[in-house]
Design an enzyme around this catalytic site. Sequence first.
Site, PDB file in Angstrom:
ATOM      1  N   ASN A  77      38.280  17.968  15.924  1.00 16.39           N
ATOM      2  CA  ASN A  77      38.954  19.266  15.926  1.00 16.39           C
ATOM      3  C   ASN A  77      39.205  19.639  17.379  1.00 16.39           C
ATOM      4  O   ASN A  77      38.286  20.054  18.081  1.00 16.39           O
ATOM      5  CB  ASN A  77      38.057  20.298  15.230  1.00 16.39           C
ATOM      6  CG  ASN A  77      38.591  21.708  15.365  1.00 16.39           C
ATOM      7  OD1 ASN A  77      39.753  21.909  15.718  1.00 16.39           O
ATOM      8  ND2 ASN A  77      37.746  22.690  15.087  1.00 16.39           N
ATOM      9  N   LYS A 124      40.859  22.044  18.549  1.00 15.04           N
ATOM     10  CA  LYS A 124      40.993  23.500  18.745  1.00 15.04           C
ATOM     11  C   LYS A 124      42.221  23.801  19.620  1.00 15.04           C
ATOM     12  O   LYS A 124      43.208  23.081  19.547  1.00 15.04           O
ATOM     13  CB  LYS A 124      39.707  24.078  19.340  1.00 15.04           C
ATOM     14  CG  LYS A 124      38.456  23.617  18.605  1.00 15.04           C
ATOM     15  CD  LYS A 124      37.239  24.410  18.981  1.00 15.04           C
ATOM     16  CE  LYS A 124      36.021  23.759  18.337  1.00 15.04           C
ATOM     17  NZ  LYS A 124      34.845  24.598  18.365  1.00 15.04           N
ATOM     18  N   HIS A 133      37.289  27.366   9.087  1.00 18.61           N
ATOM     19  CA  HIS A 133      36.466  27.137  10.285  1.00 18.61           C
ATOM     20  C   HIS A 133      35.796  28.448  10.701  1.00 18.61           C
ATOM     21  O   HIS A 133      36.392  29.526  10.578  1.00 18.61           O
ATOM     22  CB  HIS A 133      37.331  26.585  11.421  1.00 18.61           C
ATOM     23  CG  HIS A 133      36.508  26.067  12.559  1.00 18.61           C
ATOM     24  ND1 HIS A 133      35.993  26.904  13.526  1.00 18.61           N
ATOM     25  CD2 HIS A 133      36.073  24.817  12.862  1.00 18.61           C
ATOM     26  CE1 HIS A 133      35.285  26.173  14.385  1.00 18.61           C
ATOM     27  NE2 HIS A 133      35.320  24.910  14.007  1.00 18.61           N
ATOM     28  N   GLU A 136      35.408  29.766  13.484  1.00 19.52           N
ATOM     29  CA  GLU A 136      36.183  30.567  14.455  1.00 19.52           C
ATOM     30  C   GLU A 136      37.277  31.364  13.734  1.00 19.52           C
ATOM     31  O   GLU A 136      37.604  32.493  14.123  1.00 19.52           O
ATOM     32  CB  GLU A 136      36.765  29.644  15.541  1.00 19.52           C
ATOM     33  CG  GLU A 136      35.656  29.199  16.498  1.00 19.52           C
ATOM     34  CD  GLU A 136      35.835  27.823  17.100  1.00 19.52           C
ATOM     35  OE1 GLU A 136      36.951  27.301  17.122  1.00 19.52           O
ATOM     36  OE2 GLU A 136      34.813  27.249  17.553  1.00 19.52           O
ATOM     37  N   GLU A 196      28.859  23.386   8.964  1.00 14.13           N
ATOM     38  CA  GLU A 196      28.854  23.706  10.391  1.00 14.13           C
ATOM     39  C   GLU A 196      28.046  24.977  10.629  1.00 14.13           C
ATOM     40  O   GLU A 196      28.598  26.088  10.549  1.00 14.13           O
ATOM     41  CB  GLU A 196      30.285  23.917  10.881  1.00 14.13           C
ATOM     42  CG  GLU A 196      31.172  22.710  10.703  1.00 14.13           C
ATOM     43  CD  GLU A 196      32.261  22.664  11.758  1.00 14.13           C
ATOM     44  OE1 GLU A 196      32.305  21.679  12.495  1.00 14.13           O
ATOM     45  OE2 GLU A 196      33.044  23.628  11.864  1.00 14.13           O
ATOM     46  N   GLY A 241      29.705  24.506  19.442  1.00 12.09           N
ATOM     47  CA  GLY A 241      30.063  24.741  20.835  1.00 12.09           C
ATOM     48  C   GLY A 241      28.919  25.242  21.693  1.00 12.09           C
ATOM     49  O   GLY A 241      29.132  25.684  22.817  1.00 12.09           O
ATOM     50  N   SER A 277      28.026  20.649  17.803  1.00 16.22           N
ATOM     51  CA  SER A 277      27.471  19.962  18.984  1.00 16.22           C
ATOM     52  C   SER A 277      27.059  18.522  18.688  1.00 16.22           C
ATOM     53  O   SER A 277      26.067  18.035  19.214  1.00 16.22           O
ATOM     54  CB  SER A 277      26.299  20.761  19.574  1.00 16.22           C
ATOM     55  OG  SER A 277      26.745  22.047  19.978  1.00 16.22           O
TER      56      SER A 277
HETATM   57  C1  PEP Z   1      33.800  22.548  15.534  1.00 13.28           C
HETATM   58  O1  PEP Z   1      34.445  23.392  16.111  1.00 13.28           O
HETATM   59  O2  PEP Z   1      34.128  22.220  14.377  1.00 13.28           O
HETATM   60  C2  PEP Z   1      32.660  21.949  16.214  1.00 13.28           C
HETATM   61  C3  PEP Z   1      31.779  21.285  15.515  1.00 13.28           C
HETATM   62  O3  PEP Z   1      32.581  22.136  17.577  1.00 13.28           O
HETATM   63  P1  PEP Z   1      31.541  21.461  18.603  1.00 13.28           P
HETATM   64  O4  PEP Z   1      31.455  20.001  18.238  1.00 13.28           O
HETATM   65  O5  PEP Z   1      32.132  21.679  19.947  1.00 13.28           O
HETATM   66  O6  PEP Z   1      30.231  22.141  18.404  1.00 13.28           O
END
Ligand code: PEP
Length: 251
Positions: free
Chosen positions: A10, A12, A96, A98, A168, A174, A214
């Site tokens: 992803n 973003k 997601h 976000e 998630e 993040g 992460s």
């Molecule tokens: C995500 O945004 O789906 C995600 C898992 O981000 P990150 O790997 O940066 O934590």
Amino acid sequence: MARKKFIAGNWKMNTTPAEGIALAREIVTQAKNISDVDIAICPPYTHLAAIGEIIKDSPIKLGAQDVHWEPKGAFTGKISAAMLGAAGVTYVIIGHSEQRTYFHETDVSVNKKIKAALGGGLLPIVCIGETLEERNSGKMEGVLKTQITGGFAGIAKNDALKCTIAYEPVWAIGTGVNASPEQANQAHIFIRSIFSSLYDVQFAQAVRIQYGGSMKPDNAKQLLQQSDVDGGLIGGASLKAADFMGIVIPR
Ligand code: PEP
């Protein structure tokens, strides 16, 4: 039945089209002989058509980061499932955290988007996950159950089988703090139990559940070795080909 691992990047709101094209080319070069893992990259909309051309003869599939539920019309700023399909998109991320946190995504809008995506022939990657406060106050299971039952309301089993779930935990996205492999696996097992009630046990065993939050080359192997972790949705580490590929082929 063994579930094939599925790693999706992803991106973003990162990369210019030129940077995105260069990144896609690097990933195609490094992934050209991989067939035992499904791989997708989800760049910004402006890159989709060009990157679709770059990956078209490779094992990499194209994903988008969102979709609107209406087919067309006066919805400024939105994009339809048909538009994404025409740009070569296979997968679409829906719900997601976000989107949920900053752009008013709810389980109702997730549900409408899943239906629109499936109607347009796209394969949804449906994101669910609890905040740290919810986890610490014992609400994790209730939150996941609500997100699943709301998101999948009125969706038949055969359609739901086209979806991937991305667990998630919001506190891991993040932040550099990943869920431990055991925490991720326990959540995935719980998610399967919800799907077992919603559909049946066969569905619960068949549905792929990615972990996201992460995930990096140095923690991917342990996470992906868990019995119920079927892949990853990768944010930050998907922006460098070597890091992304270090998760696709973890060491
Ligand atoms: C995500 O945004 O789906 C995600 C898992 O981000 P990150 O790997 O940066 O934590």
